[in-house]
Enzyme design. Sequence first.
Site, mmCIF file in Angstrom:
data_model
loop_
_atom_site.group_PDB
_atom_site.id
_atom_site.type_symbol
_atom_site.label_atom_id
_atom_site.label_comp_id
_atom_site.label_asym_id
_atom_site.label_seq_id
_atom_site.Cartn_x
_atom_site.Cartn_y
_atom_site.Cartn_z
ATOM 1 N N GLU A 1 -6.468 3.889 -5.823
ATOM 2 C CA GLU A 1 -7.757 3.973 -5.135
ATOM 3 C C GLU A 1 -8.348 5.339 -5.477
ATOM 4 O O GLU A 1 -7.849 6.362 -5.024
ATOM 5 C CB GLU A 1 -7.584 3.838 -3.622
ATOM 6 C CG GLU A 1 -8.934 3.769 -2.916
ATOM 7 C CD GLU A 1 -8.910 4.283 -1.480
ATOM 8 O OE1 GLU A 1 -9.826 3.939 -0.727
ATOM 9 O OE2 GLU A 1 -8.006 5.048 -1.121
ATOM 10 N N ASP B 1 0.854 -1.174 0.000
ATOM 11 C CA ASP B 1 0.000 0.000 0.000
ATOM 12 C C ASP B 1 0.899 1.236 0.000
ATOM 13 O O ASP B 1 1.842 1.312 0.786
ATOM 14 C CB ASP B 1 -0.877 -0.001 1.266
ATOM 15 C CG ASP B 1 -2.287 0.456 0.987
ATOM 16 O OD1 ASP B 1 -2.449 1.581 0.483
ATOM 17 O OD2 ASP B 1 -3.224 -0.309 1.294
HETATM 18 O O1 TEU Z 1 -9.708 5.345 2.032
HETATM 19 C C1 TEU Z 1 -10.175 6.492 1.397
HETATM 20 C C2 TEU Z 1 -11.527 6.903 1.715
HETATM 21 O O2 TEU Z 1 -12.030 7.811 1.102
HETATM 22 C C3 TEU Z 1 -12.196 6.232 2.860
HETATM 23 O O3 TEU Z 1 -12.012 7.060 3.950
HETATM 24 C C4 TEU Z 1 -13.622 5.973 2.618
HETATM 25 O O4 TEU Z 1 -14.312 7.139 2.278
HETATM 26 C C5 TEU Z 1 -14.226 5.446 3.865
HETATM 27 O O5 TEU Z 1 -13.349 4.545 4.436
HETATM 28 C C6 TEU Z 1 -15.494 4.716 3.586
HETATM 29 O O6 TEU Z 1 -16.006 4.259 4.819
HETATM 30 C C7 TEU Z 1 -8.341 5.145 2.125
HETATM 31 C C8 TEU Z 1 -8.048 3.879 2.883
HETATM 32 O O7 TEU Z 1 -8.526 2.781 2.157
HETATM 33 C C9 TEU Z 1 -8.649 3.985 4.248
HETATM 34 O O8 TEU Z 1 -8.518 2.804 4.985
HETATM 35 C C10 TEU Z 1 -7.953 5.120 4.941
HETATM 36 O O9 TEU Z 1 -8.563 5.338 6.182
HETATM 37 C C11 TEU Z 1 -7.991 6.408 4.139
HETATM 38 O O10 TEU Z 1 -7.687 6.217 2.760
HETATM 39 C C12 TEU Z 1 -6.958 7.367 4.652
HETATM 40 O O11 TEU Z 1 -5.677 6.879 4.344
#
Ligand code: TEU
Length: 542
Positions: free
Chosen positions: A240, A96
Site C-alpha cells: 500500500e 494484512d
Molecule cells: O491506510 C493508510 C493511509 O494513509 C490512510 O490513513 C488514508 O490516508 C486514509 O485512510 C484515507 O482516508 C492504512 C490502512 O489502510 C488504514 O485502514 C489504516 O488506518 C492506516 O494504514 C494505519 O494503519
Amino acid sequence: MWWKRAVVYQIYPRSFRDADGDGNGDLTGIIEKLPYLHRLGVDVIWLSPVYRSPMVDNGYDIADYYDIDPMFGSMQQMDELIARAKSEFGIGIVMDLVVNHTSDQHRWFQAALTSADAPERAYYVWRDSAADGGPPNDLQSFFGGPAWTLDRTSGQYFLHFFAAQQPDLNWHNPDLRHEIYRMMNWWLDRGLAGFRMDVIDLIGKEPDRGIGANGPELHQYIREMNQATLAGRDVLTVGETWHADLAEARQYSNPDGSELSMVFQFDHVKLEDATGRGKDERVPLDLVQLKRTVAHNQTGLYGRGWNSLFLSNHDLPRIVSRWGDSGTLRQESAKMLATTFHCLQGTPYIYQGEELGMTNVDWSDIERYRDVEVRNYYRIARDRGMSYPEALSRIAWFARDNARTPMQWTAAPDAGFGSTEPWIDFAGNHDLINAVAAEDAPDSIWHHYRALIELRKTEAVITEGKVEFLTIDHPDIFAYRRHDSATELTVISNFHAKQITLPEPYLSVPGALLLHSYADAQDPRVTRTLRPYESVVALARR
Ligand code: TEU
C-alpha cells in the site's frame, strides 16, 4: 507469477459476517461465506487485520502479531480458514501486514515505556522535545494533529503517523527488522498466499528531515525483507503506497522479483490533490485527468512491472456513490465502473460489497460514525469553527465508515450479517441491495462481476495484451483497446449520466459484444449513441 491471472477479494472482517452473534464479523463467518466467494470466482482473499488488537483503528493497531483477536476467533479457526479456502475452493489467503507501527499495547511498546534502557525502546522513534518543550518538529499525523506525543515518564516524544495509539516502528534498527521477518516467515509457513503491506512506503522514514514516505533506505529494506522472507516462495505481495509514482511503482514491482509483486498506486483516487483541494471537498471527477493518470501507469508499467486495479477499499467511500449514480442508474453505473477497470492490465481487487453496488451511508448524526479518522477530523474541524451541518456534509463524502457498514447478505432486518446489533450501523438499503437478490437476478451487478472474472480466466489478452488508450481527450468516454496476435478487445464506457452520440471511430470497432452495462444490451454501433453510463466490451478474433 500466478498472481498475474488472479482476482482478489478484500474482506474487512469486522463488517463481513457475524457468526457468533456479538455484533462483530468473525473468522467463522468468513468460512461460512467461502462458497459465496467461490461462486463469484475469486482466487484470493485479502483479509484486513485479524491479529490481537485493542481496535483503536479496527485492527490496524496490532498488539500481538502471533495471535488472533478473540473478537474474530482463534488461531485454530485461522488455520482452518487457510486450509479450507485452499483445499475446498482453491482460494489463497493474503494477510494484512501492518509493520509501519504497532499498537501502543504491543509488549514491545510497553517495554519501551517502562524503561529507556530496554532494547525495545529502540524499536520505536523517540526524540527530545524542541527548545520550547513542544514536539521535536511539526510533522503531522495522517489522522490530524501532531505526529508526536509526549511520554511524560521519560520526557521524550514518540512518533506516530497515525493515531497516538499506533506508535511508529523504527526500521533503522536491525533487531526490529529481524523480528518482523521472523514473524512473516512464521505466517508464511502456515500456508499464506501472501501479504498486503500496510503503508509500506513509510518504513524508510527520516523524521528529523521531515521525510515520511519514500525515505532513502526504503527500497533497501524491501529488498532485505524479500530476501529474508519472500524469496523462493510463490506468493502475492502488494504494497500500500500512497506516494508511489510510476518510477517508484516500477522499482517495487520490478519483474526481477527482488521487491514486491505489485503496489497500490492511489493517483486515480486522489485526483483532487492536484487541484489543491482536500478529500473532504466534493470535487467533481475530472475524467480526462483520470484517463491520463491511468494511461500513464498502464503504459509505463507494461512489461516493466505490474499494476493493481482497484476502485474501492476499506479507506475509501463507495465508488458507486462517488463516481456513479447511487439512485436509478446504480446498476448501470456500477457495471460501467467495474468493466472499465477490470479489463485493464493488472490484478483486480474487489472490496466486499462492491460486487453488490453497495452505497455510501446517509447519516445526519456524528454519533453514528465509528472511525478514528472521522472523529479526529470532526473534533479539529469543530474547534476551528466549522458548523455542525458543514462538518457532517464533508464527512458524509469522505468517511471511511462509508465502506465499513455491515455486508448486506439478505433483505432481513439484520441484513443476514448477524442477529445482534452490529458494531456499526447498516447503510440502510439492504431491502434493495443484498447478495441474495443479486445472485437471483441474472442482470445484477454481481453477475456482471462474475462475468468479468470469468472473462479474465478465458481471455489471455486481458492479462497480457498491449493496452492502447482511445480518444483520451474526450470529456465523457473512457475507451481503450487490448490486443495480442490472436485477439482484439475494446472497452467503451460512457462515464457520465448523459446520453451522447457515439463518435465516428467507434462505429467501426470490430467484434461481438460480450458484456454490457445495460440489461437490454443494445449495440451502440447500431444505435450510434451511448446511454448514461453505458459501457460495452467487444471482442474480435484475428
Ligand atoms: O491506510 C493508510 C493511509 O494513509 C490512510 O490513513 C488514508 O490516508 C486514509 O485512510 C484515507 O482516508 C492504512 C490502512 O489502510 C488504514 O485502514 C489504516 O488506518 C492506516 O494504514 C494505519 O494503519
